[in-house]
Design a protein around this motif. Structure first.
Motif, PDB file in Angstrom:
ATOM      1  N   ASP A   1       0.840  -1.194   0.000  1.00  0.00           N
ATOM      2  CA  ASP A   1       0.000   0.000   0.000  1.00  0.00           C
ATOM      3  C   ASP A   1       0.878   1.248   0.000  1.00  0.00           C
ATOM      4  N   PHE A   2       0.837   2.002  -1.094  1.00  0.00           N
ATOM      5  CA  PHE A   2       1.571   3.257  -1.174  1.00  0.00           C
ATOM      6  C   PHE A   2       0.635   4.464  -1.201  1.00  0.00           C
ATOM      7  N   SER A   3      -0.650   4.216  -1.099  1.00  0.00           N
ATOM      8  CA  SER A   3      -1.627   5.296  -1.209  1.00  0.00           C
ATOM      9  C   SER A   3      -2.054   5.870   0.136  1.00  0.00           C
ATOM     10  N   THR A   4      -1.960   5.076   1.193  1.00  0.00           N
ATOM     11  CA  THR A   4      -2.358   5.556   2.507  1.00  0.00           C
ATOM     12  C   THR A   4      -1.364   6.587   3.014  1.00  0.00           C
ATOM     13  N   VAL A   5      -1.863   7.720   3.442  1.00  0.00           N
ATOM     14  CA  VAL A   5      -1.007   8.792   3.933  1.00  0.00           C
ATOM     15  C   VAL A   5      -0.523   8.473   5.341  1.00  0.00           C
ATOM     16  N   VAL A   6       0.782   8.587   5.555  1.00  0.00           N
ATOM     17  CA  VAL A   6       1.384   8.437   6.883  1.00  0.00           C
ATOM     18  C   VAL A   6       1.709   9.835   7.397  1.00  0.00           C
ATOM     19  N   ASP A   7       1.145  10.195   8.532  1.00  0.00           N
ATOM     20  CA  ASP A   7       1.384  11.530   9.092  1.00  0.00           C
ATOM     21  C   ASP A   7       2.787  11.578   9.691  1.00  0.00           C
ATOM     22  N   ARG A   8       3.643  12.420   9.125  1.00  0.00           N
ATOM     23  CA  ARG A   8       5.024  12.517   9.596  1.00  0.00           C
ATOM     24  C   ARG A   8       5.243  13.694  10.536  1.00  0.00           C
ATOM     25  N   HIS A   9       4.215  14.465  10.804  1.00  0.00           N
ATOM     26  CA  HIS A   9       4.359  15.589  11.730  1.00  0.00           C
ATOM     27  C   HIS A   9       4.743  15.076  13.124  1.00  0.00           C
ATOM     28  N   GLY A  10       5.610  15.829  13.781  1.00  0.00           N
ATOM     29  CA  GLY A  10       5.980  15.485  15.145  1.00  0.00           C
ATOM     30  C   GLY A  10       6.949  14.337  15.256  1.00  0.00           C
ATOM     31  N   THR A  11       7.613  13.978  14.162  1.00  0.00           N
ATOM     32  CA  THR A  11       8.577  12.870  14.189  1.00  0.00           C
ATOM     33  C   THR A  11      10.001  13.376  13.975  1.00  0.00           C
ATOM     34  N   TRP A  12      10.239  14.686  14.169  1.00  0.00           N
ATOM     35  CA  TRP A  12      11.539  15.332  13.928  1.00  0.00           C
ATOM     36  C   TRP A  12      11.940  15.196  12.461  1.00  0.00           C
ATOM     37  N   CYS A  13      10.956  15.237  11.616  1.00  0.00           N
ATOM     38  CA  CYS A  13      11.144  14.996  10.184  1.00  0.00           C
ATOM     39  C   CYS A  13      11.645  16.262   9.496  1.00  0.00           C
ATOM     40  N   THR A  14      12.768  16.165   8.811  1.00  0.00           N
ATOM     41  CA  THR A  14      13.347  17.326   8.139  1.00  0.00           C
ATOM     42  C   THR A  14      12.382  17.911   7.119  1.00  0.00           C
TER      43      THR A  14
END
Length: 391
Positions: A3-16
């Motif tokens: 599954d590449f369509s589901t959005v993964v929320d990257r906020h708050g993960t120290w993500c550049t």
């Protein structure tokens, strides 16, 4: 299967890309299509392998030179590129750019010239200039067949005695050019003729699209050379750190490893990076092939949508990488004005082409390594921003 369509929320993960977008673009609330990592969870086989290693619960010092890691790398080159490698030539590094910098120090002196095809990955300029060397820019030019290197101009640059290294990006970032075997062979011959060492950054080697084939530098090498790469781009694991390379010359290899261990104290790798690479190269091929198909479709979407809005662009997907290098010069748009509209009105972060040198003026680089729903928003905002400038 994947599954590449589901959005993964990257906020708050120290993500550049997401949490620190303001560092480069001056605003925090932007939809980012910037640095070259992807918004996808990594391959399930890697996640399973990491869980197993974490469950062991001991994270002491480790060795990269182990049978499993060496065999996994050899298997990958044989399976993907039909290329046998000498595992005795393998070395480890914390990142490709660290390895580039160290080999620049090994093979040149302050003030020497390093030849680079431009536009170039911005970290190349930093690695060269940060080590007190000179960037010798060799602009690529584009014709109906794609991006081309002027071999006559290359030989002229290589013939200058102060120019000691060709720093190659293969496939090339940001243009997405895949070097043909014939081009690579010609470059190898020219470098050998003029006693110029070659450092080949091949971190995008797995992201080559239909109709093109990546040729590892080791297959054509002559004279002093190094091939540097990592599974980090292909399997979206750069935060684990870790890269590796092949160094053809035994003396240089020994000097590199001495610097890694003795001067810099970096010989003990991230054990999770080793685990991830082994799992990726032994079990991750089905996931990567599915991802590649999804990314190719993403790039086709960019082309179809952009060309519908602006037929004069006639933009075509790159030969490699999920980074869309878009030439906006036919629209006669001011780069700085476009960035201002994109950031302030459209709330989107897309890399301006001038980040990659003078030859990038008039371009943008849009990261298409994301779910289609996000990409649809990004392309729509880019188009809206261009329309706003033309009102």
């Amino acid at each position: 299967m994947f599954d590449f369509s589901t959005v993964v929320d990257r906020h708050g993960t120290w993500c550049t890309q997401w949490d620190y977008v303001a560092d480069r673009f001056g605003a925090a609330d932007l939809l980012p299509f910037t640095i070259s990592d992807m918004d996808f969870a990594t391959a399930p086989c890697i996640i399973d392998a990491l869980h197993q290693r974490i469950d062991h619960a001991v994270f002491g010092y480790s060795r990269w030179k182990n049978a499993e890691f060496l065999a996994a790398v050899a298997h990958w080159f044989r399976q993907r590129f039909h290329c046998a490698i000498d595992t005795e030539a393998l070395v480890y590094g914390p990142s490709v750019i660290y390895m580039v910098s160290e080999l620049i120090r090994q093979w040149s002196q302050p003030g020497d010239g390093i030849v680079v095809h431009t536009p170039a990955y911005d970290a190349f300029y930093k690695a060269i200039e940060g080590n007190g060397r000179q960037v010798v820019a060799l602009p690529l030019h584009r014709d109906a067949e794609g991006w081309q290197c002027d071999m006559t101009a290359l030989e002229h640059a290589l013939a200058q005695p102060q120019n000691k290294i060709l720093l190659l990006c293969s496939p090339q970032n940001p243009t997405g050019k895949v070097w043909s075997r014939e081009e690579l062979t010609r470059m190898a011959q020219l470098c050998a003729r003029h006693n110029v060492a070659v450092i080949s950054d091949e971190i995008h080697m797995d992201m080559v699209w239909s109709g093109h084939q990546h040729t590892p530098w080791s297959a054509v090498a002559q004279g002093p050379w190094a091939l540097l790469t990592s599974g980090s781009k292909s399997f979206n694991i750069p935060a684990l750190t870790g890269a590796y390379g092949l160094i053809g010359d035994e003396a240089t290899r020994a000097a590199y490893l001495d610097a890694l261990k003795g001067r810099d104290g970096l010989s003990s790798p991230s054990v999770l990076a080793l685990v991830a690479h082994i799992a990726a190269y032994q079990q991750g091929e089905p996931w990567l092939d599915a991802l590649r198909h999804y990314l190719e479709e993403n790039l086709r979407f960019v082309a179809t949508t952009l060309n519908h809005a602006f037929p004069q662009l006639n933009w075509q997907p790159p030969q490699a990488s999920y980074l869309a290098w878009i030439d906006l010069r036919p629209l006669d748009i001011d780069d700085k004005a476009l960035q201002k509209v994109l950031i302030e009105q459209q709330k989107v972060a897309i890399m301006p082409g001038y980040t990659y040198g003078q030859e990038g003026v008039g371009f943008v680089r849009l990261n298409a390594g994301c779910p289609r729903s996000k990409l649809e928003q990004g392309v729509a905002r880019l188009i809206a921003g261009i329309y706003a400038l033309n009102e």
